[in-house]
Design an enzyme around this catalytic site. Structure first.
Site, PDB file in Angstrom:
ATOM      1  N   SER A 101       4.392  -1.306   4.205  1.00  0.00           N
ATOM      2  CA  SER A 101       4.499  -2.682   4.723  1.00  0.00           C
ATOM      3  C   SER A 101       4.642  -3.662   3.568  1.00  0.00           C
ATOM      4  O   SER A 101       3.876  -3.622   2.605  1.00  0.00           O
ATOM      5  CB  SER A 101       3.256  -3.059   5.523  1.00  0.00           C
ATOM      6  OG  SER A 101       3.016  -2.131   6.528  1.00  0.00           O
ATOM      7  N   GLN A 122       0.854  -1.197   0.000  1.00  0.00           N
ATOM      8  CA  GLN A 122       0.000   0.000   0.000  1.00  0.00           C
ATOM      9  C   GLN A 122       0.888   1.245   0.000  1.00  0.00           C
ATOM     10  O   GLN A 122       1.530   1.544   1.010  1.00  0.00           O
ATOM     11  CB  GLN A 122      -0.889  -0.038   1.250  1.00  0.00           C
ATOM     12  CG  GLN A 122      -1.875   1.086   1.380  1.00  0.00           C
ATOM     13  CD  GLN A 122      -2.562   1.052   2.741  1.00  0.00           C
ATOM     14  OE1 GLN A 122      -1.967   0.623   3.738  1.00  0.00           O
ATOM     15  NE2 GLN A 122      -3.791   1.500   2.800  1.00  0.00           N
ATOM     16  N   GLU A 160      -9.605  -1.631   5.437  1.00  0.00           N
ATOM     17  CA  GLU A 160      -8.487  -1.761   6.371  1.00  0.00           C
ATOM     18  C   GLU A 160      -8.991  -1.659   7.804  1.00  0.00           C
ATOM     19  O   GLU A 160      -8.662  -2.484   8.652  1.00  0.00           O
ATOM     20  CB  GLU A 160      -7.455  -0.669   6.083  1.00  0.00           C
ATOM     21  CG  GLU A 160      -6.205  -0.793   6.938  1.00  0.00           C
ATOM     22  CD  GLU A 160      -5.059   0.092   6.460  1.00  0.00           C
ATOM     23  OE1 GLU A 160      -5.311   1.032   5.657  1.00  0.00           O
ATOM     24  OE2 GLU A 160      -3.916  -0.141   6.872  1.00  0.00           O
TER      25      GLU A 160
END
Ligand code: FAD
Length: 434
Positions: free
Chosen positions: A149, A114, A232
């Site tokens: 991440s 992301q 999310e």
């Protein structure tokens, strides 16, 4: 142990168990197993039937994940492809984009990261400065992302870039499915206090993305980004059930696809670049086990906190069941995420209290972990310290606790927004962070 399978999921679980008996084989490669799982609809059971899903509810989806785990098979490809990119593409993608991306997500053939946050744009995400400039059928991208991440093991990124600086900031952003494996993408891992390098800085220099990889249309990226953020928050929140993360890493970079599926079953984490296993889901029973072993289970304050932990987890689960039953709970995703932050803080405090001085020792790799276990005779110590060191993360990612409270205040309770001119002033005329 209580059966937490929601009523109505029984048929689904029965079907799935029969399917697993017929199909699971630990000697398959990860690629072969995920291909079977993904194309059967069991990897993304809440997605539409026509797009690799089974059209099941969230609660049924959680039951599916748990059944696969309890059966002892390798779970669906974890990571941000299945959690965020897939549902966003299902919602906003054209049929051509769904054809292009979704199959590789459910089969784990390509991994995603992301590319939202930047050094000057985190909570104020709409203030992002990475630029994409149109060049024929492509866009040329320049800028810097941070906290990415799994960026070092991703094939693709969900990229937010500014495509029109002359309009107010929310209106000039586009959302791209971006190829990470191209010249002009420099991924630099950042090591955090757990000892892992979960996230990265990503420098983008004249990188390219085709126009047909723009999701939701040019300058409509803020709407698309909010869909990703909604998935999310609700997926990561208490009761969200995002516990299925497989220990194998999806995508071409890490090389897990060609390894034996059965070899990943006992592993807690996917290691460097992979997300830490969601120990939160099983933390409650771990802590009870540990309290018994360390002779602390009779301590009334420990018992009280264990009960509190159980109550918070159950509230999350019941809230999810209410949503499944059709209840309209404004801000449910935000509250679930706040609750998860609270649960993780409580697990940290309780775990370290039970461990006592042992909690000061942390294993940073497998050798450390073996040495620690040999020295202390306590195999759970490393799990507890890992959980403790990671515990600040969830109150930051996916929108900090303060940001969740702002959203609840403004969008749910109708409180006045903080005064600013962001909605009317062109992005290029706004004062910039850092
Ligand atoms: C483990 C982890 C993984 C992550 N993974 C990713 C990823 O894969 N991709 C990605 O794009 N990003 C990722 N992030 C980044 C994350 O989304 C940002 O850290 C987050 O949005 C906060 O932004 P910031 O760090 O810039 O903090 P800032 O926005 O600078 O905030 C600093 C502090 O100020 C507070 N604050 C800011 N604005 C307000 C306000 N208006 N009202 C009240 N308080 C406010 C915040 O709550 C915080 O306490 C990750 C972060 C973590 C910790």
């Amino acid at each position: 142990m209580t059966d937490t399978t929601p009523r109505g999921s029984t048929d689904v679980v029965t079907d799935l168990k029969a399917w697993l008996v017929a199909n699971w084989d630990p000697n398959l490669t990860v690629r072969e197993w995920w291909e079977i799982l993904g194309t059967s609809g069991w990897a993304a059971p809440t997605w539409p039937v026509e797009w690799y899903g089974k059209g099941l509810s969230r609660a049924e989806g959680v039951a599916v994940q748990r059944t696969i785990r309890e059966f002892g098979a390798l779970g669906a490809p974890g990571g941000l492809g299945l959690l965020l990119a897939g549902p966003t593409i299902v919602t906003h993608g054209t049929d051509a984009q769904k054809e292009r991306y979704l199959r590789d997500i459910v089969t784990g053939a390509r991994g995603w990261c992301q590319l939202f946050s930047e050094p000057g744009a985190g909570s104020d995400l709409a203030g992002l400065g990475t630029r994409a400039v149109k060049d024929g059928d492509e866009w040329i991208v320049n800028g810097q992302k941070v906290w990415t991440s799994g960026g070092q093991v991703a094939d693709l990124g969900m990229l937010l870039a500014r495509t029109d600086p002359d309009v107010p900031k929310h209106q000039g952003i586009s959302y791209f499915a971006f190829d990470m494996l191209q010249p002009g993408v420099d991924v630099r891992p950042l090591r955090e206090m757990t000892g892992r390098a979960l996230f990265n800085e990503v420098f983008l220099t004249d990188a390219r993305v085709p126009d047909d990889a723009c999701l939701g249309g040019a300058n409509n990226g803020w709407t698309v980004a909010n869909t990703t953020l909604m998935f999310e928050r609700s997926g990561l929140g208490a009761g969200g059930g995002a516990e299925s993360g497989s220990a194998a890493t999806p995508g071409t970079v890490r090389g897990d696809l060609d390894r034996r599926a059965g070899d990943f079953l006992d592993r807690r984490t996917s290691g460097e670049g992979g997300a830490p296993a969601n120990v939160a889901a099983s933390a409650e029973s771990l802590l009870v086990q540990l309290a018994r072993k360390m002779g602390k289970v009779g301590d009334p304050t420990v018992r009280q906190d264990l009960a509190r932990l159980h109550a918070l987890s159950e509230i999350g689960r019941y809230t999810m069941l209410r949503l499944k039953g059709g209840a309209d709970i404004p801000g449910a995703g935000n509250m679930a995420k706040l609750s998860m932050s609270e649960i993780l803080r409580l697990q940290r405090e309780l775990g370290l209290r039970i461990l006592g001085p042992l909690g000061a020792l942390h294993a940073y790799n497998q050798a450390d972990s073996d040495a620690l276990e040999a020295a202390t005779g306590e195999p759970l110590a490393g799990i507890i310290t890992e959980m403790a060191l990671f515990s600040p993360g969830p109150s930051i990612y996916g929108g900090t606790d303060q940001v969740q409270r702002n959203i609840i205040g403004e969008r749910v309770l109708g409180l006045p927004k903080e005064p600013n001119n962001d909605r009317v002033t062109a992005f290029r005329d706004l004062p910039k962070n850092g």
